[in-house]
Design a protein around this motif. Structure first.
Motif: not given
Lengths: 844, 382
Positions: A588-589, A595-596, A591-592, A579
C-alpha cells in the motif's frame, strides 16, 4: 593378428550377433548426441536469424539512432562532423487482414542515401519490367521477398491488403526484395510513400550513420545527441545485435544445459553397456589372455568396442539431431517471437564446428563410460575369466567415502549457488546444478545399500524377495551406476516438472492479481508484433460510452535508455483493483509512493539487470531532457525477463506530450454481461477488425498458451529423458540376467520354477527402478531448487517459489517403476528359459 | 544535342539504374496527341521559345538538362576543361501529381555531373551528385537559381554563374553570353529519329565568355575562356534501334561555332536524322544535314579495364562550309564511369576553312560504347 581383423572378429561380429543390444547401445549415445546437436542447431539458427534481422536493417551502419525522429532534422544530422553518410528509415509492422495472423515488416527506405547501408537488393519480379519510375511514382508499389510472394500466391502486379491502424490499404507487388538470410516478412517501399501510406508524415523511426572513425564513434554520438531528441537512443548495430543475443542467451543456455545433461546420462549408459559386454565375454577374455594378449590389449579391445558404438551412435545421433532440430526450430522461433523479438527462424543453419564438438563429446562420453569396465576386464586373471565356476563377481563392500563425497558435493551445491547469486556469475549457477546431479549420483551406493539391506531384513522370510534384495547389494557399484543413470534421467524429468509447475502456480497467482479486468482491447498488430501501434481515441470514447463500463485502464510501452541499456517503460493508468505486488511487502505504501510525481517502479528482473533498489533515483530521458525519478518499489512481474519500468500516466504526461495508448482494459459493472459488451464492441464499432477484444478468460487462455509453448522444447527434452531412462532399465536388466546365468541355473537345478525365476528377476527390476526413482525424485527436487532459486534468478531475475507437484511426480514415479518391471520382463523370460544346462555343466 | 542523356542515372541510386529498361519502354511509346499515356507532354514542332523563361524548368516534360562545358586557361597559359550538368528526370507526370504531405514524395529526381580536365597534369576529375531534393537541397527554378544540388549551382541574373566543388577540386565561374540562344533543329524542335516522334526541344548558347577560378588539389587558378550551354527537354527522345551517339560542340577562333551529332544505330548505320548547326560570328546560322558532313574516326582509346574503346580522334569534313579539320584531345582518359559510362571531354580542332588555317576548342561526347548502353563497340569495330 592384424588389429583390424582382431577388432572385426571381436567387436563388429559380436555386435552383429546381438542386434537388439547393439541397437540399444548405439541409441544410448545417439539420443544424447541428437538432443545436444538439435539444441545447438536451433540456437545457432536462432542467432543467425536474429543477427540477420538486425543486419538487414543496420548491418552496414556504424551507428543507429532509434526513436521518434522528426524528418526535418535529417539534413542537420547528415552534416554532423565525423559522419560520412546517413540515411533515414521508417519501419512499420503491418498485419494482413486477408491472411490470418500474418504480418509484414515494411521498411521505408531512401534509395538516394542508403547506398552505403543497403543489405538487400530490389529486383524485378517475374516477367514484369523493372523500372524505378514505379518505385517513386506508384504509391502502392512494394518489394516483397520471393518466399512471401510464393507462399501468398502473389505475382508481379498482384495486390494485397494491409492493415494500418483502423484503415486497410492495398499494396501492389512491384519488385522482389532479395535479402540473403533476411526474414521473409521483410518488405520495402519508398520512404515517402510509406510515410503517406501509414500517415507517418514527417516521422522517421531511425537514422543510420556511417562515421569516419568507427572505432571511436563517441564524439559523433555526442554531436548527434545534441541534435536528436533525448528520447532517441544511439547505439552501434553490433551492440544492438549483442543485446538481442543477450536477451535470448539465458533461454538458449538453459536449453544447452538440458541437452548436455542428456549426454551425461549417456556416460552411464555406456558404462552399463561395456560392463555387460565384459561380463558376457569373460570366456573370450580368458582365451585371449591365455593366447598372450596383454592387459593393455584387452583394455584397448573394450575401449575400441565403446568407441565403435560411440561412432555409430554419433553418426546416428547427428542424423537424428538434424531431424529433431527442424522440429525445435519452429518451437523456439515461436517462443522467441512470443517472449523477446518478432522474428521467424526460417532456415536452419548447421554450426559445423558443433558437429566436430558433438562427435568428440560422443566419443569421449563413450570412452569415459567404458574406462572403468575396460580396466576391470583388463585386470581379470585369465584363469578366473575362463572358469565360469569361479565366483564371477565378488561381493562388493559398501565404501563410506561415497557418502562423504555426497555430503561434500551437497556443500558445494550450496556454496556455488550462493556465490552464483552473490556475484551474479551465471556459469556458477550451472555448476551448482551439475553438482546437484552429481550429489544424487553419489548418494546412489548408500541408497542402494540401505534399501537393499532394509528389504532383506524386513522380508528375511520371503526368500525370493530377500534374495533379490541381497543381489541388489551384492553388485552394489554396478547397480549404483545403473540407479545413478536412471536417477539422473528421472531427476531431469522431475526437476523440469517441478520448475514448470512452480512457474505455472506463480503465473496463475500473478494473473489472479494483475489480469483482473473484464475485457482487454489492443490492436491486432500489437498481438503479433508486441506493443507497437496505438488505439484510436475514437474507440476509447466509444467504449467509454457503454453503460456497462464502470472504469477503464490504459497501458502503453516505449523504449527508453537507462544506464546505457534499453529498457521498456510501461505507462499505465490502472484501476485500484489491479495493484502490483512488491518485493519486501509494504504494498500500500509503495503503491502510494508510485503515484507521487517523478516516481516509477521497476520489475524484479529489471531491478536485477540494472542493479536497482527501492528508494534509488534514476535518470530517465524524456522529451524535456533527462529527468530524475524515484524508484518507489520493486514489483513482481513475469511478463518479460528483460524487465519493465512502470510509470503512472499522470507522471508520464508531465514530460511526454503523447496521450496515445496501446491497450485498454475495461472493468464492467457487477452483473453486466462480458459477452454482450464484447459482441457490441466487435460489431458496432467501425474498424473493429483492427482490434482484438478479449475477455478475461480469453486473455488468460492466450497467456497460458504462450506459457505452454515456451516449455514445449523443455517438454520435448523431458520426453527424451524418459526414453533414455527406459533404455537404461532394459539394458541393465539384460546385463543382470547374463551375470546371474550361473546362479539362475543353480536355482533351477535346486527346483526353482520358471515362475519363481521370472518373479525373482522382475523383483530385481522393481528394486533397481525403485532406487532409481527415489534417487531421481530426491535429485530432481534438489535440482529444481537450484533451477528455480539459482539459475532462474541469475538468468531471468524472477522469484519463483518452488512448489512440488506431488500429484504429477507420483504418477511419473509409478509409471517408471511400471516400465522398469515391464522392461525386466524380457530378460526375466530369458532367465526363466529351461536351457541352462550348459551353464551348470561348466561349473563342474 | 545531348539526346538520351536521361539514361545517365546515378550510380548512387541503384534503383535508378532501372532506367535502362524504362527508357526502352519510353522510346517505344506511341504518340498520343500531345501527351503520353502516363501524362507527359511530348516535344512538338512549333514550341514558342522565350527567354529567360525557357532557362527555367519544364516539369511537364519527363527529361531535361542544363549542360555547361568549356575550355579555360590561366594568364600564363595553363589549360583546363570543365563540364557541369544538371539533369531532371520526372517520376510523377502532371497527371500523377496528387497532393501529398511527405517531403520525400517528389515529382522528379535531380542529378548532376561535374568534371575538370587538368591538361598539364593529364588528369580528369569526376564527381556525381544525386538527390530527390526532399529538403530543398536540390531543385530547378525559373529566375535567378536555375538548378542546384547542395553547393553545386547554376544561376542566372545579369549573366550566368556556375559553381561546384568536390574533393578539393572546384570551379566558380561567371559566364556572359556573347551570342543569343540558338534554336537547334527546326526552330528548336530537334528530331532524334527518322521515324516516329522521337524529338526534343533544344537550344544552345554556343559562346559564353567565362571568367573565374578553378581549384585543383586545393590550389586556386584564376581562369578565363569560353563555355557552351545546352538546354534540352523532352519526353520521348530515342528510338529502340538506336545505339548511341557522337556529339561535337566546337568554338573556332574565328568566332564561329558549330554543333554536330551523329546517332548510331544498332545495325552500325548512322541515323538519317543526324545533323548539326553552324553559327557564325554574327549569330547567323546554317543547318548541316546528315549528308552534308563526313566524320571519320582517326584515333581510338581503350579504357584500362578493356570495357570500352572510344573514338577520340576524328577527321571532319563539311563541304558546304569549306571545313576540313582534325579533331583531337589533349587528354585521352576523360571517361565518366559513374554507373553509366560515357566519354565527355575537351577537344582541339585544327584544319582549314576555305583553304585558310583554322583552329578552335570544344567538347566531344561519346555514348553507347560501354556499360549498359546498347550497341557497344560499333564504331570501334569499324
Amino acid at each position: 593378428m592384424n588389429p583390424l581383423r582382431f577388432f572385426y572378429h571381436l567387436v563388429v561380429r559380436d555386435a552383429l550377433r546381438h542386434p537388439i543390444l547393439t541397437s540399444i547401445n548405439i541409441l544410448s549415445v545417439a539420443l544424447g548426441v541428437a538432443v545436444y546437436l538439435a539444441i545447438q542447431v536451433t540456437n545457432y539458427s536462432a542467432n543467425r536469424a536474429l543477427a540477420a534481422s538486425v543486419d538487414v536493417i543496420a548491418g552496414r551502419a556504424n551507428l543507429q539512432a532509434e526513436g521518434e525522429i522528426d524528418d526535418a532534422i535529417f539534413p542537420e544530422l547528415q552534416k554532423v562532423p565525423g559522419c560520412v553518410a546517413a540515411t533515414p528509415l521508417l519501419e512499420k509492422i503491418v498485419t494482413l487482414p486477408d491472411y490470418q495472423g500474418e504480418y509484414l515488416h515494411l521498411l521505408g527506405v531512401d534509395p538516394f542515401t542508403d547506398r552505403e547501408f543497403r543489405t538487400f537488393e530490389v529486383k524485378k519480379l517475374g516477367s514484369q519490367k523493372m523500372d524505378s519510375d514505379r518505385w517513386f511514382s506508384d504509391p502502392s508499389a512494394v518489394a516483397v521477398t520471393k518466399q512471401f510472394a510464393q507462399s501468398h500466391h502473389l505475382d508481379a502486379g498482384s495486390t494485397f491488403r494491409v492493415r494500418l491502424g483502423e484503415t486497410v490499404k492495398s499494396l501492389r507487388v512491384a519488385f522482389l526484395l532479395d535479402a540473403p538470410e533476411g526474414d521473409s516478412h521483410l518488405a520495402a517501399m519508398d520512404i515517402g510513400w510509406l510515410q503517406e501510406l501509414s500517415g507517418d508524415v514527417g516521422r522517421l523511426t531511425s537514422v543510420l550513420f556511417r562515421v569516419s572513425d568507427p572505432l571511436d564513434p563517441a564524439p559523433v554520438i555526442g554531436r548527434l545527441k545534441q541534435l536528436l531528441p533525448p528520447t532517441v537512443s544511439m547505439q552501434t548495430p553490433q551492440s544492438r545485435s549483442s543485446q538481442v543475443e543477450k536477451m535470448v542467451a539465458g533461454f538458449q543456455l538453459n536449453l544447452s544445459a538440458l541437452s548436455m545433461a542428456s549426454l551425461m546420462v549417456g556416460v552411464f549408459l555406456i558404462y552399463n553397456t561395456v560392463s555387460a559386454s565384459v561380463v558376457r565375454r569373460r570366456p573370450e577374455i580368458g582365451i585371449l589372455r591365455s593366447l598372450g594378449v596383454s592387459r593393455t590389449g584387452v583394455r584397448a579391445l573394450f575401449l575400441a568396442e565403446a568407441a565403435f558404438y560411440s561412432i555409430c551412435g554419433v553418426i546416428l545421433g547427428i542424423v537424428l539431431g538434424l531431424v529433431l532440430a527442424t522440429r525445435c526450430i519452429g518451437i523456439v522461433s515461436e517462443t522467441i517471437s512470443n517472449l523477446y523479438v518478432l522474428t521467424s527462424i526460417e532456415q536452419s543453419y548447421v554450426p559445423w564446428n558443433q558437429i566436430v564438438v558433438v562427435s568428440v563429446l560422443g566419443l569421449v562420453t563413450g570412452c569415459v563410460g567404458a574406462w572403468v569396465p575396460a580396466a576391470q576386464a583388463a585386470k581379470l586373471p585369465p584363469l578366473q575369466a575362463l572358469n565360469l565356476g569361479l565366483l564371477i563377481e565378488r561381493g562388493q563392500q559398501f565404501r563410506p567415502w561415497t557418502l562423504v563425497l555426497f555430503i561434500a558435493s551437497i556443500f558445494l551445491v550450496v556454496l556455488s549457488g550462493w556465490f552464483a547469486l552473490w556475484w551474479r556469475i551465471r556459469i556458477l549457477s550451472f555448476a551448482s546444478a551439475a553438482l546437484a546431479l552429481l550429489a544424487a549420483c553419489l548418494l546412489s551406493p548408500s541408497l542402494t545399500q540401505g534399501l537393499g539391506s532394509l528389504i532383506a531384513t524386513i522380508f528375511s522370510r520371503q526368500y525370493l524377495i530377500r534374495l533379490s534384495a541381497q543381489n541388489l547389494v551384492r553388485s552394489l557399484y554396478r547397480n549404483s551406476v545403473t540407479s545413478a543413470a536412471l536417477g539422473c534421467a528421472v531427476a531431469l524429468l522431475v526437476s523440469v516438472s517441478i520448475m514448470i509447475f512452480s512457474f505455472r502456480l506463480t503465473l496463475d497467482r500473478w494473473m489472479g492479481r494483475r489480469l483482473v479486468a473484464d475485457i482487454f482491447v489492443t490492436t491486432t498488430e500489437n498481438q503479433i508484433a508486441g506493443f507497437d501501434s496505438f488505439i484510436s481515441p475514437n474507440l476509447i470514447a466509444f467504449l467509454q460510452s457503454f453503460p456497462e463500463v464502470e472504469s477503464m485502464a490504459s497501458y502503453r510501452e516505449l523504449p527508453v535508455t537507462i544506464k546505457g541499456q534499453e529498457v521498456t517503460l510501461g505507462v499505465t493508468m490502472e484501476s485500484p483493483k489491479n495493484s502490483p505486488e512488491f518485493v519486501g511487502g509494504g504494498d500500500a505504501e509503495k503503491e502510494r509512493a508510485w503515484h507521487q510525481p517523478n516516481s516509477v517502479i521497476a520489475s524484479e528482473p529489471l531491478a536485477r539487470r540494472l542493479g536497482l533498489k527501492a528508494g534509488q533515483r534514476i535518470l530517465i530521458p524524456t522529451p524535456r531532457g533527462d529527468k530524475e525519478f524515484n524508484v518507489a518499489g520493486i514489483f513482481y512481474d513475469y511478463t518479460s525477463d528483460q524487465g519493465l519500468l512502470m510509470m503512472q500516466r499522470q507522471n508520464f504526461g508531465r514530460f511526454w506530450a503523447d496521450r496515445r495508448v496501446q491497450a485498454v482494459s475495461l472493468y464492467l459493472r457487477p452483473g453486466s454481461s462480458v459477452e454482450a459488451v464484447l459482441e457490441r464492441a466487435r460489431t458496432s464499432y467501425p474498424g473493429a477488425e483492427a482490434y482484438a477484444f478479449q475477455s478475461n478468460r480469453e486473455l488468460r487462455g492466450v497467456v497460458e498458451r504462450i506459457f505452454d509453448q515456451t516449455f514445449q522444447v523443455t517438454n520435448l527434452l523431458r520426453g527424451i529423458a524418459l526414453a533414455v531412462a527406459i533404455i537404461g532399465i532394459v539394458l541393465n536388466l539384460t546385463v543382470i540376467v547374463k551375470e546371474r546365468e550361473r546362479e539362475i541355473a543353480v536355482l533351477r537345478s535346486l527346483g526353482g520354477s520358471s515362475f519363481q525365476l521370472l518373479f525373482l528377476i522382475l523383483l530385481e527390476a522393481f528394486f533397481l527402478t525403485l532406487v532409481a526413482v527415489v534417487l531421481g525424485i530426491i535429485g530432481g527436487c534438489a535440482l529444481a531448487i537450484v533451477l528455480t532459486n539459482v539459475i532462474n534468478v541469475t538468468f531471468f531475475g524472477w522469484t519463483i517459489p518452488v512448489h512440488f507437484p506431488w500429484t504429477d511426480i507420483a504418477p511419473i514415479g509409478a509409471l517408471l517403476i511400471g516400465v522398469g518391471v515391464l522392461a525386466g520382463l524380457f530378460p526375466a523370460l530369458v532367465a526363466a528359459r529351461p536351457s541352462n544346462l550348459r551353464v551348470l555343466r561348466s561349473m563342474v | 544535342m545531348k539526346g538520351r542523356r536521361q539514361l545517365f542515372a546515378s550510380p548512387r541510386v541503384a534503383v535508378l539504374q532501372l532506367w535502362f529498361a524504362a527508357i526502352a519502354a519510353i522510346a517505344g511509346l506511341p504518340a498520343f496527341g500531345q501527351l503520353t499515356p502516363d501524362g507527359w507532354k511530348l516535344a512538338e514542332p512549333g514550341y514558342e521559345f522565350s527567354f529567360p523563361r525557357d532557362h527555367g524548368p519544364h516539369p511537364d516534360y519527363r527529361t531535361e538538362w542544363w549542360y555547361l562545358t568549356g575550355n579555360l586557361q590561366t594568364a600564363d597559359g595553363r589549360e583546363f576543361g570543365y563540364e557541369l550538368t544538371f539533369f531532371r528526370y520526372g517520376y510523377r507526370s502532371p497527371a500523377q501529381r496528387t497532393p501529398v504531405k511527405s517531403r520525400f514524395v517528389v515529382d522528379d529526381v535531380k542529378f548532376a555531373h561535374f568534371t575538370v580536365t587538368d591538361m598539364q597534369a593529364n588528369r580528369f576529375h569526376v564527381a556525381e551528385r544525386t538527390s530527390r531534393g526532399a529538403y530543398g537541397d536540390a531543385g530547378f527554378l525559373s529566375g535567378s537559381r536555375l538548378a542546384w544540388i547542395d553547393d553545386w549551382e547554376l544561376d542566372f541574373g545579369q549573366q550566368f554563374a556556375a559553381k561546384a566543388e568536390n574533393a578539393g577540386c572546384s570551379i566558380n565561374l561567371e559566364l556572359d553570353p556573347e551570342k543569343q540562344p540558338v534554336l537547334q533543329g527546326q526552330n528548336g524542335y530537334s528530331r532524334k529519329a527518322s521515324s516516329g516522334d522521337h524529338a526534343s526541344e533544344y537550344y544552345s548558347i554556343t559562346r559564353m565568355r567565362t571568367q573565374g577560378s578553378v581549384v585543383i588539389e586545393d590550389r586556386k587558378y584564376q581562369v578565363s575562356g569560353i563555355s557552351w550551354f545546352d538546354r534540352e527537354w523532352s519526353t520521348n527522345q530515342l528510338a529502340p534501334n538506336q545505339a548511341g551517339w557522337n556529339w561535337f560542340g566546337i568554338q573556332l577562333e574565328d568566332g564561329s561555332d558549330f554543333m554536330i551529332y551523329q546517332i548510331r544505330l544498332k545495325d552500325g548505320a548512322i541515323d538519317p536524322s543526324s545533323s548539326g548547326k553552324w553559327i557564325d560570328g554574327d549569330g547567323h546560322t546554317v543547318d548541316i544535314g546528315n549528308g552534308e558532313f563526313v566524320l571519320q574516326p582517326t584515333r581510338f582509346w581503350t579504357t584500362a579495364d578493356k570495357q570500352a574503346t572510344y573514338p577520340i580522334g576524328w577527321h571532319l569534313k563539311i563541304e558546304k562550309l569549306g571545313l576540313d579539320a582534325e579533331i583531337s584531345t589533349p587528354v585521352e582518359d576523360q571517361e565518366l564511369n559513374v554507373g553509366v559510362r560515357y566519354w565527355e571531354g575537351c577537344v582541339r580542332i585544327n584544319g582549314t576553312r576555305n583553304q585558310q588555317p583554322v583552329k578552335g576548342k570544344g567538347y566531344l561526347e561519346l555514348t553507347g560504347f560501354a556499360g549498359g548502353m546498347p550497341g557497344v563497340g560499333e564504331v570501334s569495330a569499324k
